[in-house]
Design a protein around this motif. Structure first.
Motif, PDB file in Angstrom:
ATOM      1  N   PRO A  37       0.785  -1.051  -0.013  1.00  0.00           N
ATOM      2  CA  PRO A  37      -0.184   0.047  -0.046  1.00  0.00           C
ATOM      3  C   PRO A  37       0.953   1.220  -0.038  1.00  0.00           C
ATOM      4  O   PRO A  37       0.361   2.430  -0.274  1.00  0.00           O
ATOM      5  CB  PRO A  37      -0.853  -0.069   1.305  1.00  0.00           C
ATOM      6  N   ARG A  38       2.244   1.040   0.294  1.00  0.00           N
ATOM      7  CA  ARG A  38       3.023   2.549   0.420  1.00  0.00           C
ATOM      8  C   ARG A  38       4.177   1.891  -0.150  1.00  0.00           C
ATOM      9  O   ARG A  38       5.289   1.786   0.371  1.00  0.00           O
ATOM     10  CB  ARG A  38       3.120   2.733   2.016  1.00  0.00           C
ATOM     11  N   LEU A  39       4.431   2.152  -1.564  1.00  0.00           N
ATOM     12  CA  LEU A  39       5.500   1.670  -2.453  1.00  0.00           C
ATOM     13  C   LEU A  39       6.497   2.796  -2.414  1.00  0.00           C
ATOM     14  O   LEU A  39       7.658   2.664  -2.389  1.00  0.00           O
ATOM     15  CB  LEU A  39       4.806   1.944  -3.838  1.00  0.00           C
ATOM     16  N   GLN A  40       6.016   4.283  -1.983  1.00  0.00           N
ATOM     17  CA  GLN A  40       7.105   5.262  -1.993  1.00  0.00           C
ATOM     18  C   GLN A  40       7.729   5.400  -0.640  1.00  0.00           C
ATOM     19  O   GLN A  40       6.883   5.413   0.166  1.00  0.00           O
ATOM     20  CB  GLN A  40       6.566   6.567  -2.672  1.00  0.00           C
ATOM     21  N   LEU A  41       8.851   5.631  -0.373  1.00  0.00           N
ATOM     22  CA  LEU A  41       9.497   5.975   0.807  1.00  0.00           C
ATOM     23  C   LEU A  41       8.542   7.081   1.517  1.00  0.00           C
ATOM     24  O   LEU A  41       8.376   7.075   2.674  1.00  0.00           O
ATOM     25  CB  LEU A  41      11.017   6.304   0.552  1.00  0.00           C
ATOM     26  N   THR A  42       8.370   8.127   0.866  1.00  0.00           N
ATOM     27  CA  THR A  42       7.770   9.422   1.290  1.00  0.00           C
ATOM     28  C   THR A  42       6.479   9.015   2.179  1.00  0.00           C
ATOM     29  O   THR A  42       5.957   9.231   3.178  1.00  0.00           O
ATOM     30  CB  THR A  42       7.517  10.415   0.300  1.00  0.00           C
ATOM     31  N   ARG A  47       5.673   5.849   3.353  1.00  0.00           N
ATOM     32  CA  ARG A  47       6.046   5.039   4.423  1.00  0.00           C
ATOM     33  C   ARG A  47       6.455   6.080   5.726  1.00  0.00           C
ATOM     34  O   ARG A  47       6.377   5.788   6.937  1.00  0.00           O
ATOM     35  CB  ARG A  47       7.255   4.008   4.144  1.00  0.00           C
ATOM     36  N   PHE A  48       7.414   7.091   5.424  1.00  0.00           N
ATOM     37  CA  PHE A  48       7.671   8.085   6.196  1.00  0.00           C
ATOM     38  C   PHE A  48       6.614   8.787   6.878  1.00  0.00           C
ATOM     39  O   PHE A  48       6.586   8.784   8.085  1.00  0.00           O
ATOM     40  CB  PHE A  48       8.571   8.990   5.631  1.00  0.00           C
ATOM     41  N   LYS A  49       5.610   9.153   6.131  1.00  0.00           N
ATOM     42  CA  LYS A  49       4.581   9.725   6.782  1.00  0.00           C
ATOM     43  C   LYS A  49       3.960   8.916   7.847  1.00  0.00           C
ATOM     44  O   LYS A  49       3.211   9.337   8.499  1.00  0.00           O
ATOM     45  CB  LYS A  49       3.718  10.407   5.363  1.00  0.00           C
ATOM     46  N   ASN A  50       3.492   7.583   7.042  1.00  0.00           N
ATOM     47  CA  ASN A  50       2.774   6.623   7.720  1.00  0.00           C
ATOM     48  C   ASN A  50       3.391   6.546   9.421  1.00  0.00           C
ATOM     49  O   ASN A  50       2.805   6.191  10.188  1.00  0.00           O
ATOM     50  CB  ASN A  50       2.617   5.264   7.106  1.00  0.00           C
ATOM     51  N   HIS A  51       4.622   6.483   9.242  1.00  0.00           N
ATOM     52  CA  HIS A  51       5.396   6.362  10.583  1.00  0.00           C
ATOM     53  C   HIS A  51       5.054   7.427  11.518  1.00  0.00           C
ATOM     54  O   HIS A  51       4.607   7.180  12.957  1.00  0.00           O
ATOM     55  CB  HIS A  51       6.931   6.382  10.617  1.00  0.00           C
ATOM     56  N   TYR A  52       4.830   8.905  11.353  1.00  0.00           N
ATOM     57  CA  TYR A  52       4.190   9.702  11.972  1.00  0.00           C
ATOM     58  C   TYR A  52       2.881   9.635  12.241  1.00  0.00           C
ATOM     59  O   TYR A  52       2.520   9.847  13.260  1.00  0.00           O
ATOM     60  CB  TYR A  52       4.704  10.927  11.423  1.00  0.00           C
ATOM     61  N   PHE A  53       2.238   9.387  11.029  1.00  0.00           N
ATOM     62  CA  PHE A  53       0.770   9.156  11.361  1.00  0.00           C
ATOM     63  C   PHE A  53       0.321   8.183  12.461  1.00  0.00           C
ATOM     64  O   PHE A  53      -0.653   8.360  13.306  1.00  0.00           O
ATOM     65  CB  PHE A  53       0.153   8.772  10.115  1.00  0.00           C
ATOM     66  N   HIS A  54       0.991   7.045  12.523  1.00  0.00           N
ATOM     67  CA  HIS A  54       0.714   5.877  13.403  1.00  0.00           C
ATOM     68  C   HIS A  54       1.036   6.422  14.580  1.00  0.00           C
ATOM     69  O   HIS A  54       0.497   6.355  15.752  1.00  0.00           O
ATOM     70  CB  HIS A  54       1.532   4.608  13.076  1.00  0.00           C
TER      71      HIS A  54
END
Ligand code: SF4
Ligand code: SF4
Length: 352
Positions: A287-292, A294-301
């Motif tokens: 679902p999160r192919l781009q690093l950006t 995944r990076f955002k998801n880390h903060y979102f979580h």
């Protein structure tokens, strides 16, 4: 509140080593590391860690590579039992991290057996912070650098000895077993500790004042999910996963099956949300192919979805991810820049 002199505490630890594997901060070269205290040492040398250690206590509760089940020709085998541990030098942020992960692994319909067993059996001896690392930011999350809950015993240096706070029945029993070692704490020692606490809190607040956001962090992150700033924030990330590995609250894991000489075993391995394969689905889609993303998801979580689901932010401000980052990414700085560098025209735009 109890009081014990310096030699008395070493004697107490030696006694604990009969029932527990005792792990304490120790000086190794220039580094303070967690080491097992040898029960045969006449005078165990324990170093006082002024602030949280570089490593967290997560592996004592949630180990990577842990065998969760084994099969042999005789059928399924139980996981090998581990000896209880007494853990020293646990700071307020470490205690909070355990309480955060409890929400997922213990205080829930589905319980993680190894986590629950370790939480039950391990003895936690917490300690006041008496200094801070440059990366510490617990006060930005409105926490304080001294233990408030979640410990069996808590110690603070004062007046040439140690103030000992009892936090559980287990802690009480250990203190009661040494009636000649502990005495009631003198009032002036408690006052000195409280003054030191207030001074350190003020120093930490000053250290982090420039990162204080106007909005709560949950709002700062959630309202900026569609801005392009995430690409800038993630620009130097090399996906080393160090931030996940050192983080005391990261708890994602994968199950991995391996062959053993007498059958097979299933291992639990730490996962990382920075991996391109994180959350990969059957068929290989991610679902999160781009690093950006995944990076955002880390903060979102950590700052949005976890607090919405569990009522607490999944970050303690320990700063370990800042020290470990190969891309020199500072979480405080990212959170601050979210609020100060976003462009209003981008909020409704597409994510790139
Ligand atoms: S995200 Fe960073 S600062 Fe927050 S708990 Fe994890 S390692 Fe500590
Ligand atoms: S430690 Fe830094 S470089 Fe490594 S994955 Fe985390 S943010 Fe990226």
């Amino acid at each position: 509140m109890k009081y014990v002199d310096r030699g008395g505490l070493a004697f107490f630890l030696k006694g604990l080593a009969q029932d527990y594997d005792v792990y304490a901060p120790r000086q190794v070269g220039d580094e303070l590391v967690l080491e097992r205290v040898d029960p045969d040492e006449a005078q165990p040398e324990v170093a006082w860690n002024e602030h949280r250690l570089a490593e967290s206590y997560k592996p004592f509760f949630f180990q990577t590579g842990k065998v969760v089940s084994r099969w042999t020709a005789e059928g399924p085998q139980g996981a090998a039992p581990t000896r209880p541990r007494a853990l020293l030098g646990v700071k307020a942020c470490d205690l909070k991290a355990l309480q955060i992960v409890d929400k997922v692994f213990r205080d829930h319909t589905f319980q993680e057996p190894a986590w629950c067993a370790a939480r039950e059996s391990n003895l936690i001896i917490a300690g006041d912070c008496t200094g801070s690392a440059d990366s510490c930011f617990c006060t930005l999350l409105d926490d304080v650098p001294w233990p408030k809950s979640g410990y069996d015993l808590s110690v603070a240096p004062s007046d040439g000895g140690w103030l000992v706070d009892v936090g559980s029945q287990k802690g009480e029993a250990h203190v009661a077993a040494h009636p000649t070692l502990f005495r009631e704490a003198p009032a002036h020692a408690v006052q000195a500790r409280d003054a030191a606490r207030a001074e350190l809190k003020a120093r930490l607040e000053a250290l982090n004042a420039r990162y204080r956001t106007r909005d709560p962090l949950e709002l700062s992150v959630s309202k900026n999910l569609k801005t392009r700033i995430w690409a800038k924030l993630a620009a130097t990330c090399v996906q080393c996963n160090a931030c996940n590995l050192v983080c005391p609250t990261c708890h994602c894991f994968l199950l991995h099956d391996v062959k053993t000489p007498d059958g097979s075993a299933r291992l639990s391995m730490w996962d990382s949300c920075f991996h391109s394969g994180y959350a990969r689905m059957a068929g290989g889609g991610t679902p999160r192919l781009q690093l950006t993303e995944r990076f955002k998801n880390h903060y979102f979580h950590k700052f949005v979805s976890f607090p919405r689901n569990w009522g607490v932010t999944a970050c303690t401000g320990c700063g370990r991810c800042i020290d470990a980052c190969m891309g020199r990414i500072d979480k405080r700085d990212c959170l601050y820049r979210l609020e100060t560098e976003w462009l209003p025209s981008e909020v409704l735009g597409e994510i790139h």
